[in-house]
Every structure is written in C-alpha cells, then in structure tokens.
Design a protein around this motif. Structure first.
Motif, mmCIF file in Angstrom:
data_model
loop_
_atom_site.group_PDB
_atom_site.id
_atom_site.type_symbol
_atom_site.label_atom_id
_atom_site.label_comp_id
_atom_site.label_asym_id
_atom_site.label_seq_id
_atom_site.Cartn_x
_atom_site.Cartn_y
_atom_site.Cartn_z
ATOM 1 N N SER A 1 0.827 -1.206 0.000
ATOM 2 C CA SER A 1 0.000 0.000 0.000
ATOM 3 C C SER A 1 0.861 1.256 0.000
ATOM 4 C CB SER A 1 -0.916 -0.003 1.225
ATOM 5 O OG SER A 1 -1.695 1.167 1.286
ATOM 6 N N GLY A 2 1.944 1.237 0.762
ATOM 7 C CA GLY A 2 2.850 2.382 0.785
ATOM 8 C C GLY A 2 3.464 2.643 -0.579
ATOM 9 N N LEU A 3 3.833 1.577 -1.277
ATOM 10 C CA LEU A 3 4.395 1.724 -2.617
ATOM 11 C C LEU A 3 3.345 2.244 -3.591
ATOM 12 C CD1 LEU A 3 6.472 -1.570 -2.673
ATOM 13 C CD2 LEU A 3 7.413 0.749 -2.778
ATOM 14 N N ALA A 4 2.097 1.783 -3.431
ATOM 15 C CA ALA A 4 1.016 2.258 -4.302
ATOM 16 C C ALA A 4 0.845 3.765 -4.162
ATOM 17 C CB ALA A 4 -0.285 1.534 -3.957
ATOM 18 N N LYS A 5 0.933 4.263 -2.940
ATOM 19 C CA LYS A 5 0.798 5.706 -2.711
ATOM 20 C C LYS A 5 1.938 6.472 -3.377
ATOM 21 C CE LYS A 5 -1.674 5.156 1.667
ATOM 22 N NZ LYS A 5 -1.610 5.299 3.150
ATOM 23 N N GLN A 6 3.141 5.909 -3.330
ATOM 24 C CA GLN A 6 4.276 6.561 -3.989
ATOM 25 C C GLN A 6 4.077 6.602 -5.506
ATOM 26 O OE1 GLN A 6 8.194 5.142 -2.780
ATOM 27 N NE2 GLN A 6 7.380 4.517 -0.777
ATOM 28 N N ILE A 7 3.562 5.506 -6.053
ATOM 29 C CA ILE A 7 3.332 5.442 -7.502
ATOM 30 C C ILE A 7 2.260 6.443 -7.915
ATOM 31 C CG2 ILE A 7 2.514 3.961 -9.373
ATOM 32 C CD1 ILE A 7 3.723 1.581 -7.754
ATOM 33 N N ILE A 8 1.189 6.527 -7.126
ATOM 34 C CA ILE A 8 0.109 7.475 -7.421
ATOM 35 C C ILE A 8 0.634 8.905 -7.379
ATOM 36 C CG2 ILE A 8 -2.054 8.431 -6.536
ATOM 37 C CD1 ILE A 8 -2.751 5.563 -5.605
ATOM 38 N N ALA A 9 1.490 9.186 -6.397
ATOM 39 C CA ALA A 9 2.071 10.528 -6.292
ATOM 40 C C ALA A 9 2.934 10.841 -7.509
ATOM 41 C CB ALA A 9 2.891 10.634 -5.013
ATOM 42 N N ALA A 10 3.704 9.850 -7.957
ATOM 43 C CA ALA A 10 4.558 10.052 -9.129
ATOM 44 C C ALA A 10 3.722 10.266 -10.386
ATOM 45 C CB ALA A 10 5.476 8.846 -9.306
ATOM 46 N N LEU A 11 2.642 9.519 -10.506
ATOM 47 C CA LEU A 11 1.767 9.673 -11.666
ATOM 48 C C LEU A 11 1.083 11.038 -11.660
ATOM 49 C CD1 LEU A 11 0.122 6.130 -11.792
ATOM 50 C CD2 LEU A 11 1.684 7.113 -13.483
ATOM 51 N N GLY A 12 0.802 11.534 -10.471
ATOM 52 C CA GLY A 12 0.150 12.835 -10.367
ATOM 53 C C GLY A 12 1.012 13.958 -10.895
ATOM 54 N N GLY A 13 2.318 13.759 -10.874
ATOM 55 C CA GLY A 13 3.214 14.805 -11.368
ATOM 56 C C GLY A 13 3.812 14.493 -12.717
ATOM 57 N N SER A 14 3.220 13.497 -13.402
ATOM 58 C CA SER A 14 3.813 13.075 -14.676
ATOM 59 C C SER A 14 3.391 13.938 -15.843
ATOM 60 C CB SER A 14 3.420 11.619 -14.971
ATOM 61 O OG SER A 14 2.011 11.519 -15.147
ATOM 62 N N GLY A 15 2.272 14.659 -15.650
ATOM 63 C CA GLY A 15 1.769 15.440 -16.782
ATOM 64 C C GLY A 15 2.446 16.750 -16.885
#
Length: 323
Positions: free
Chosen positions: A309-323
């Motif tokens: 779950s912690g890794l999922a949150k990191q991935i979501i955060a990274a995706l949020g700044g990908s655009g």
C-alpha cells in the motif's frame, strides 16, 4: 447410565465449546447484527448449566450444589450482558475461559461426590434415574440450541459476504473486480453451501451439525486441519486480491503515462516490489492451506500488504506529477 458415561458426555460437551464461539471476533467483518449467533450460543450454555446443576443436585451435598449454582448462574449473567451488548470478543473470551473452567469444576464436584458417597442399591437406582432424566432434558435442549446456532452462523456468513459484495460494487469504477467477485463465489461454494447442505440434511443429527459448524469457517476458527476443518481466510484473501487489482490498475496508468527516464524507472521498480509484497502475502496465506492462520502469519500478511500500500501511494504521487 453409569457415572463414567455421564461424566464423559459432560466433558465432551465442555470440549465442544469452541464450536459455539463467534469465529474470529477480532475481525470487524464478523458482526452479529441481530444477536442471533450469541443468542444461540447463550442458549446452549444455559442447557449445559442446567444439566450439570441437575446432576450435581442429585449427587452432591446441598452446600456444594449451592456454591456451583451461584458461580454458574453468575457466568450466565455475564454472558447475557455480553450478548445484549453484542460484544463478541468479550462473549467468546469469557465463554472460552472462565465459563469452561467453572463447568469443569462443577463436573469434578459431581465426580468427587459420587466417589465419596456410599450408596445403597436403591439410592444408586434413584440417582441413575435422575441422571437419565437430566440427560434427556439436556439432549433435547442442546439439539435445539445447536440447530439455532448453525442457522445463525450461516445467516451471519451470508451477511458478511453481502457486505463484501457492497464493497465490490463501490470499487467497480476504480479497479477490475473480476478476481474479487470470483473470490466471493468460491467462498459461497466452499464454505456456505456445504454448511447449508449438512445442516439442512434430513439425516442431520445434533452431533453431525456440531461437527459441520466446526468444520466450515469463512475466516478462521475451525480446527482439525486439512481433513476436518476448512478455514477460508476470506479477509486476508480479499485484501490480497484487492491490492493485486490496484496494482494492475496502476500498471495500466504507468504504461499510458509520459514519465521521464529516471521517474519511469523508479515507478517500475516500485511496481515490481509491490508485486513481490503481494506474492509474499499470498504465499503466507496459501502455506496455511485449510489450517487456521497463526498470529505470526496474520502479522506477516498485514505487513506485506501495508508495504504494498505504501508503494502504491508513492506510484500514485509520481503519476500525479507526470503530466
């Protein structure tokens, strides 16, 4: 019926107490909204108290009978309070420890009274008649309690599955719920339907129903291992399946995202590590098979899922700044 047989029946009933426990009451999913499960378990406890007191009244001195009557009546009062409060953990804890200990004490008092009492043939015959009458009353009472408990347990399992189905409906627009739906279908097929069939069988006996109730557990709590006890581990399996579906959804988003080289590598490394944690959690559950999960296994599964779950949150955060 002689005293040894009476005592043997009594001890079997005491050892069968676990069957009437509200399975894995620490799990929030396993609630008893109508109170029917604790109500049935309470009724069975009262049957056994009435039985031992009837035998004790016939075999022991009045003061010994009065002492155990006060103790066991107090136990029933405590159980009634826990049942009324729908406190499954307290109900199970008290019933599985204090109540059982007091029941053992009462039956030991019966045995001691019988051993220390010189009886004429006429007195022995009178006692035997009283024992048989008490046993017949107990069997009738216990059969009704067991049937009621089995029906209540099935109803609660259906209630739990229904709650999970509602959760899945809420997830449909977020993740692929195919695996979760299949999991619930398996739970019904492997636990609820076999239990229903055994309980509703025209040839079902109180002993058979008791065995059935103790052999099919939606979460954990059934003993006997791979041959006589089936623990489905629904909570752990559901959380693992859900985390796997979250990972798959993140994988799709990562594939479609415009990530830089460094960020892309970091995200994909996190996805790989997330998959590893999910596999480890699944392996921990699978290693138990039909056996109950130990506290260590439960902690391990929880730890792996928390890391995922912690890794999922990191991935979501990274995706949020990908655009």
């Amino acid at each position: 019926m002689d005293m040894k047989m009476i005592f043997g029946i009594a001890m079997f009933a005491i050892l069968a107490t676990a069957v009437f426990a509200a399975e894995d009451a620490s799990t929030a999913q396993l609630t008893d909204p109508t109170g029917s499960l604790t109500g049935s378990a309470l009724a069975e406890a009262k049957c056994r108290v009435d039985f031992v007191l009837a035998v004790l009244d016939a075999a022991a001195a009045e003061e010994i009978y009065a002492q155990h009557m006060a103790t066991l009546t107090g136990d029933i009062t405590h159980l009634e309070e826990y049942a009324q409060a729908n406190d499954l953990r307290a109900f199970n804890g008290y019933r599985g420890s204090t109540y059982v200990d007091h029941m053992k004490d009462a039956w030991n008092a019966v045995r001691e009274a019988k051993a220390n009492r010189n009886q004429t043939a006429e007195e022995k015959e009178t006692l035997r008649s009283e024992y048989n009458a008490a046993l017949e009353t107990y069997n009738t009472c216990n059969a009704g309690a067991i049937g009621g408990f089995a029906t209540a347990k099935i109803s609660r399992y259906e209630y739990v599955v229904s709650n999970y189905e509602e959760k899945i409906q809420q997830l449909k627009n977020k993740i692929d719920t195919t695996g979760l739906e299949a999991l619930l279908a398996n739970a019904k097929q492997e636990i609820i339907e076999p239990l229903k069939a055994l309980v509703s069988s025209t040839s079902a006996t109180p002993h058979g129903i008791r065995e059935a109730v103790g052999s099919y557990c939606l979460m954990d709590g059934c003993q006997g291992g791979a041959t006589t006890g089936v623990n489905f581990h629904l909570e752990e399996k559901y959380n693992i399946e859900k985390m796997g579906a979250v990972m798959q959804e993140l994988q799709l988003k990562v594939n479609a995202a415009n990530l830089g080289t460094d960020k892309g590598k970091n995200v994909r490394d996190n996805l790989a590590l997330m998959a590893e944690h999910i596999d480890n959690a699944k392996n921990a559950v699978d290693s138990a098979g039909n056996l109950e999960l130990t506290s260590e296994q439960k902690k391990a599964v929880m730890s792996y899922l928390e890391q995922a779950s912690g890794l999922a949150k990191q991935i979501i955060a990274a995706l949020g700044g990908s655009g």
